[in-house]
Design a protein around this motif. Sequence first.
Motif, PDB file in Angstrom:
ATOM      1  N   LYS A  66       0.919  -1.234   0.017  1.00 19.23           N
ATOM      2  CA  LYS A  66      -0.069  -0.016   0.175  1.00 19.23           C
ATOM      3  C   LYS A  66       0.822   1.305  -0.014  1.00 19.23           C
ATOM      4  O   LYS A  66       0.496   2.332  -0.833  1.00 19.23           O
ATOM      5  CB  LYS A  66      -0.987  -0.143   1.223  1.00 19.23           C
ATOM      6  CG  LYS A  66      -2.041  -1.135   1.143  1.00 19.23           C
ATOM      7  CD  LYS A  66      -2.987  -0.969   2.259  1.00 19.23           C
ATOM      8  CE  LYS A  66      -4.325  -1.922   2.043  1.00 19.23           C
ATOM      9  NZ  LYS A  66      -5.125  -1.843   3.131  1.00 19.23           N
ATOM     10  N   THR A  70       1.248   4.550  -2.793  1.00 19.93           N
ATOM     11  CA  THR A  70       1.023   5.889  -2.376  1.00 19.93           C
ATOM     12  C   THR A  70       2.124   6.797  -3.188  1.00 19.93           C
ATOM     13  O   THR A  70       2.072   7.602  -3.795  1.00 19.93           O
ATOM     14  CB  THR A  70       1.100   5.983  -0.855  1.00 19.93           C
ATOM     15  OG1 THR A  70      -0.207   5.433  -0.224  1.00 19.93           O
ATOM     16  CG2 THR A  70       0.901   7.619  -0.686  1.00 19.93           C
ATOM     17  N   LYS A  73       2.019   6.664  -7.148  1.00 19.34           N
ATOM     18  CA  LYS A  73       0.996   7.312  -7.780  1.00 19.34           C
ATOM     19  C   LYS A  73       0.058   8.388  -7.040  1.00 19.34           C
ATOM     20  O   LYS A  73      -0.962   9.018  -7.496  1.00 19.34           O
ATOM     21  CB  LYS A  73      -0.155   6.266  -8.216  1.00 19.34           C
ATOM     22  CG  LYS A  73       0.479   5.182  -8.961  1.00 19.34           C
ATOM     23  CD  LYS A  73      -0.507   4.021  -9.331  1.00 19.34           C
ATOM     24  CE  LYS A  73       0.081   3.029 -10.149  1.00 19.34           C
ATOM     25  NZ  LYS A  73      -1.042   1.856 -10.656  1.00 19.34           N
ATOM     26  N   GLY A  74       0.559   8.829  -5.804  1.00 17.73           N
ATOM     27  CA  GLY A  74       0.055   9.703  -4.900  1.00 17.73           C
ATOM     28  C   GLY A  74       0.691  10.941  -4.755  1.00 17.73           C
ATOM     29  O   GLY A  74       0.386  11.813  -3.596  1.00 17.73           O
ATOM     30  N   ASP A  77       1.065  13.832 -10.610  1.00 20.57           N
ATOM     31  CA  ASP A  77       0.587  12.975 -11.598  1.00 20.57           C
ATOM     32  C   ASP A  77       1.244  11.999 -12.611  1.00 20.57           C
ATOM     33  O   ASP A  77       2.350  12.494 -12.864  1.00 20.57           O
ATOM     34  CB  ASP A  77      -0.256  14.168 -12.687  1.00 20.57           C
ATOM     35  CG  ASP A  77      -0.980  13.698 -13.918  1.00 20.57           C
ATOM     36  OD1 ASP A  77      -1.047  12.258 -13.865  1.00 20.57           O
ATOM     37  OD2 ASP A  77      -1.613  14.370 -14.429  1.00 20.57           O
ATOM     38  N   MET A 131      -0.454  16.532  -6.601  1.00 15.25           N
ATOM     39  CA  MET A 131      -1.537  16.123  -6.061  1.00 15.25           C
ATOM     40  C   MET A 131      -1.610  16.663  -4.695  1.00 15.25           C
ATOM     41  O   MET A 131      -1.092  16.139  -3.608  1.00 15.25           O
ATOM     42  CB  MET A 131      -1.615  14.538  -6.081  1.00 15.25           C
ATOM     43  CG  MET A 131      -1.360  14.153  -7.428  1.00 15.25           C
ATOM     44  SD  MET A 131      -1.241  12.269  -7.674  1.00 15.25           S
ATOM     45  CE  MET A 131      -2.928  11.627  -7.387  1.00 15.25           C
ATOM     46  N   ARG A 133      -3.923  17.329  -2.227  1.00 19.62           N
ATOM     47  CA  ARG A 133      -4.472  16.821  -1.204  1.00 19.62           C
ATOM     48  C   ARG A 133      -3.642  15.624  -0.529  1.00 19.62           C
ATOM     49  O   ARG A 133      -3.482  15.566   0.591  1.00 19.62           O
ATOM     50  CB  ARG A 133      -5.930  16.271  -1.562  1.00 19.62           C
ATOM     51  CG  ARG A 133      -6.874  15.763  -0.344  1.00 19.62           C
ATOM     52  CD  ARG A 133      -7.984  15.354  -1.032  1.00 19.62           C
ATOM     53  NE  ARG A 133      -8.184  14.037  -1.624  1.00 19.62           N
ATOM     54  CZ  ARG A 133      -9.200  13.298  -2.135  1.00 19.62           C
ATOM     55  NH1 ARG A 133     -10.178  13.841  -1.899  1.00 19.62           N
ATOM     56  NH2 ARG A 133      -8.940  12.367  -2.957  1.00 19.62           N
ATOM     57  N   GLU A 134      -3.116  14.829  -1.483  1.00 13.19           N
ATOM     58  CA  GLU A 134      -2.460  13.664  -1.090  1.00 13.19           C
ATOM     59  C   GLU A 134      -0.996  14.083  -0.434  1.00 13.19           C
ATOM     60  O   GLU A 134      -0.641  13.744   0.604  1.00 13.19           O
ATOM     61  CB  GLU A 134      -2.190  12.626  -2.091  1.00 13.19           C
ATOM     62  CG  GLU A 134      -3.189  12.025  -2.670  1.00 13.19           C
ATOM     63  CD  GLU A 134      -4.220  12.921  -3.401  1.00 13.19           C
ATOM     64  OE1 GLU A 134      -3.838  13.942  -3.751  1.00 13.19           O
ATOM     65  OE2 GLU A 134      -5.200  12.225  -3.996  1.00 13.19           O
ATOM     66  N   TYR A 137      -1.814  15.336   3.224  1.00  6.44           N
ATOM     67  CA  TYR A 137      -1.817  14.098   4.015  1.00  6.44           C
ATOM     68  C   TYR A 137      -0.688  13.744   4.470  1.00  6.44           C
ATOM     69  O   TYR A 137      -0.374  13.573   5.636  1.00  6.44           O
ATOM     70  CB  TYR A 137      -2.645  13.195   3.043  1.00  6.44           C
ATOM     71  CG  TYR A 137      -3.398  12.343   4.049  1.00  6.44           C
ATOM     72  CD1 TYR A 137      -4.252  12.653   5.119  1.00  6.44           C
ATOM     73  CD2 TYR A 137      -3.299  10.767   3.755  1.00  6.44           C
ATOM     74  CE1 TYR A 137      -4.918  11.629   5.925  1.00  6.44           C
ATOM     75  CE2 TYR A 137      -3.858   9.883   4.560  1.00  6.44           C
ATOM     76  CZ  TYR A 137      -4.616  10.279   5.389  1.00  6.44           C
ATOM     77  OH  TYR A 137      -5.054   9.317   6.273  1.00  6.44           O
TER      78      TYR A 137
END
Length: 335
Positions: A66, A70, A73-74, A77, A131, A133-134, A137
């Motif tokens: 997982k 992230t 790809k998180g 782009d 990205m 938002r990511e 986070y």
Amino acid sequence: MDTLQISFATLAFLVVLALIFDFMNGFHDAANSIATVVSTGVLKPHHAVAFAAFFNFAALFVFHLKVAATVGKGIIDPSVVDHYVVFGALVGAIAWNVITWFFGIPSSSSHALIGGIVGAGLASSGPSVLMIREILYIVAFIVVSPVLGFVLGGLLMLLVSWLFRRTRPLRVDGWFRRLQLVSAGLYSLGHGGNDAQKTIGIIWLLLIAANVPGAKDHVPAWVVISCYVAIAMGTMFGGWRIVKTMGQRITKLKPVGGFCAETGGAMTLFLAAILGIPVSTTHTITGAIVGVGSSRKFNAVRWGLAGNIVWAWILTIPASALVAAGAWWVGKTLF
């Protein structure tokens, strides 16, 4: 994602560069896994690094990928990722690791890589590819992971102190010397499960961009195995400059304190790996050590040193991003 025309030599070079970063991640972060168990005298240094390296690799069989997803790809782009972006990101992360290792500063290899990806992405295509938002986070966990480590380490120390309040200190010390082997193993397992996957993510993204057969469907097994081997080998060599800072200069630790710090840190890393959040193992164990020290006595912690470490944390992403942007430009010239 557009298919890139990347020569085999360039692809192989970038994969090797990524594995060098992974090795340095283990080398740089060896202190996270072994500082407490060495400073309390439970294991000798050469035994401790072998012990930690074994559990770094064993994480391969415990955690799903997982965190790798992230990182791959998180952050930016994926459609703008090419070999120049990957080169810039890796050089930025490696450069920051070398600088902080040289000065004995326990900074985050994870956030150095994230900063490198951000800086190279900005240099390549501008802010629209981020990205946000990511990234926010991930940035939030720069605060959350050490705070959670602090709280869990401190609470465990208070709980253990209360449970064993009538037990002779020598007996408690003997018990926790054995238990610290369990906590150190769990922490090293969480370290491998979180940090090796960050390199897996960036290699995976490169292989997808280069249209390597089968890469779009799943991470090739050789990528997963090689990344876990690389971080374990890095841990074997150990970043000794940082061990002293983590193990004794922040606060003095006994086996019971080492057990509580490692257990609190391991709980945080296991949670992050399950949620797919790329946290810093350095931030986590530092927070746990400070939590253990402050639970005993507030001035048992050298807060000035802890403050300097926090400044290094704050600077990691922008500093590595700046170097990565310059490396992206150099890469455009070289390749």
